[in-house]
Scaffold this motif. Structure first.
Motif, short mmCIF file in Angstrom:
data_model
loop_
_atom_site.label_atom_id
_atom_site.label_comp_id
_atom_site.label_asym_id
_atom_site.label_seq_id
_atom_site.Cartn_x
_atom_site.Cartn_y
_atom_site.Cartn_z
N CYS A 10 0.85 -1.21 0.00
CA CYS A 10 0.00 0.00 0.00
C CYS A 10 0.88 1.25 0.00
O CYS A 10 0.56 2.24 -0.67
N HIS A 11 1.97 1.21 0.75
CA HIS A 11 2.91 2.33 0.71
C HIS A 11 3.50 2.49 -0.70
O HIS A 11 3.63 3.59 -1.21
N ILE A 12 3.85 1.35 -1.32
CA ILE A 12 4.44 1.42 -2.66
C ILE A 12 3.43 2.01 -3.65
O ILE A 12 3.80 2.77 -4.55
N SER A 13 2.16 1.69 -3.45
CA SER A 13 1.14 2.23 -4.34
C SER A 13 1.09 3.76 -4.23
O SER A 13 0.90 4.46 -5.22
N LEU A 14 1.29 4.27 -3.03
CA LEU A 14 1.34 5.73 -2.85
C LEU A 14 2.53 6.31 -3.62
O LEU A 14 2.42 7.31 -4.32
N LEU A 15 3.68 5.63 -3.52
CA LEU A 15 4.86 6.11 -4.25
C LEU A 15 4.66 6.03 -5.75
O LEU A 15 5.27 6.78 -6.51
N ASP A 16 3.78 5.12 -6.18
CA ASP A 16 3.52 4.97 -7.62
C ASP A 16 2.80 6.18 -8.21
O ASP A 16 2.57 6.23 -9.41
N LEU A 17 2.45 7.13 -7.37
CA LEU A 17 1.89 8.38 -7.91
C LEU A 17 2.97 9.14 -8.69
O LEU A 17 2.66 10.04 -9.46
N HIS A 18 4.23 8.82 -8.44
CA HIS A 18 5.36 9.47 -9.12
C HIS A 18 5.23 10.99 -9.06
O HIS A 18 5.05 11.54 -8.01
N ASP A 19 5.26 11.67 -10.22
CA ASP A 19 5.31 13.14 -10.19
C ASP A 19 4.03 13.76 -9.65
O ASP A 19 4.02 14.91 -9.21
N LYS A 20 2.93 12.99 -9.65
CA LYS A 20 1.70 13.54 -9.06
C LYS A 20 1.86 13.77 -7.56
O LYS A 20 1.19 14.60 -6.96
N LEU A 21 2.77 12.98 -6.96
CA LEU A 21 3.05 13.19 -5.53
C LEU A 21 3.48 14.63 -5.27
O LEU A 21 3.20 15.20 -4.22
N LEU A 22 4.20 15.20 -6.25
CA LEU A 22 4.72 16.56 -6.07
C LEU A 22 3.58 17.56 -5.94
O LEU A 22 3.74 18.63 -5.34
N GLU A 23 2.41 17.23 -6.53
CA GLU A 23 1.27 18.13 -6.41
C GLU A 23 0.63 18.02 -5.02
O GLU A 23 0.07 18.98 -4.51
N VAL A 24 0.71 16.82 -4.44
CA VAL A 24 0.03 16.58 -3.17
C VAL A 24 0.92 16.93 -1.97
O VAL A 24 0.47 17.53 -1.00
N LEU A 25 2.20 16.58 -2.08
CA LEU A 25 3.09 16.70 -0.92
C LEU A 25 3.20 18.10 -0.32
O LEU A 25 3.24 18.25 0.90
N PRO A 26 3.26 19.17 -1.16
CA PRO A 26 3.42 20.50 -0.55
C PRO A 26 2.27 20.87 0.39
O PRO A 26 2.43 21.74 1.24
N ASN A 27 1.14 20.19 0.25
CA ASN A 27 -0.01 20.50 1.11
C ASN A 27 -0.07 19.64 2.35
O ASN A 27 -1.01 19.75 3.14
#
Ligand code: SF4
Length: 172
Positions: A10-27
């Motif tokens: 499940c953690h790996i699936s979160l990392l699979d967001l790849h560059d989309k993570l960059l949109e979520v992480l700053p928040n």
């Protein structure tokens, strides 16, 4: 985030967001994530806790109660947390059968010796976290899709109800 009796998928699936993570992480402010760092204590006042994995041993049970006490929203993140998942297959056997098998294989150091102090005691069965605490949302899937995880996080950040599937098995 935490991994209890799960496989990290499940953690790996979160990392699979790849560059989309960059949109979520700053928040987000990630205050506890043992899989990426080694925080000693679960801090107080957590807004959202993503729990991967079910409850297999006494330490898992202790942690899920602490998580519930310190978090506004607790999410069962994936099939193992929500229903027991693949580790739940161990429920076909008794605790004694499992221990006597695992610690008597030829590849086991000190064959036949079952550690009693070094590892937390096993519960009789693998159980979903909802058997121990109130769960606010379930993100289903093994693992949940990256999009489903991101959509849920974004909805919560916006103060909205996450739109989550109600089916146990998700074919999205
Ligand atoms: Fe692993 Fe699937 Fe369990 Fe997630 S739900 S921890 S991917 S086995």
């Amino acid at each position: 985030m935490i991994q209890l009796c799960g496989c990290s998928g499940c953690h790996i699936s979160l990392l699979d967001l790849h560059d989309k993570l960059l949109e979520v992480l700053p928040n987000l402010e990630i205050v506890y994530a043992p899989i990426v760092a080694d925080p000693k204590e679960i801090p107080e006042g957590i807004d959202v806790f993503l729990v991967e994995g079910g409850i297999r041993n006494e330490h898992d049970e202790h942690l899920i109660h602490e998580i519930r006490e310190k978090s506004k929203i607790v999410i069962a993140w994936g099939t193992c947390a929500a229903y027991g998942g693949i580790p739940g297959l161990a429920n076909l056997y008794t605790k004694e059968e499992l221990l006597n098998t695992v610690y008597t294989t030829d590849s086991t150091d000190n064959k036949g010796e079952i550690p009693s102090e070094e590892i937390p005691a096993l519960e009789e069965y693998v159980k979903p976290i909802s058997d121990f605490v109130k769960v606010d949302y379930i993100i289903p899937g093994c693992p949940p899709t990256p999009k489903m995880i991101a959509d849920a996080i974004v909805a919560l950040l916006n103060g909205e109800e996450p739109k989550l599937p109600t089916k146990i098995v998700c074919d999205e």
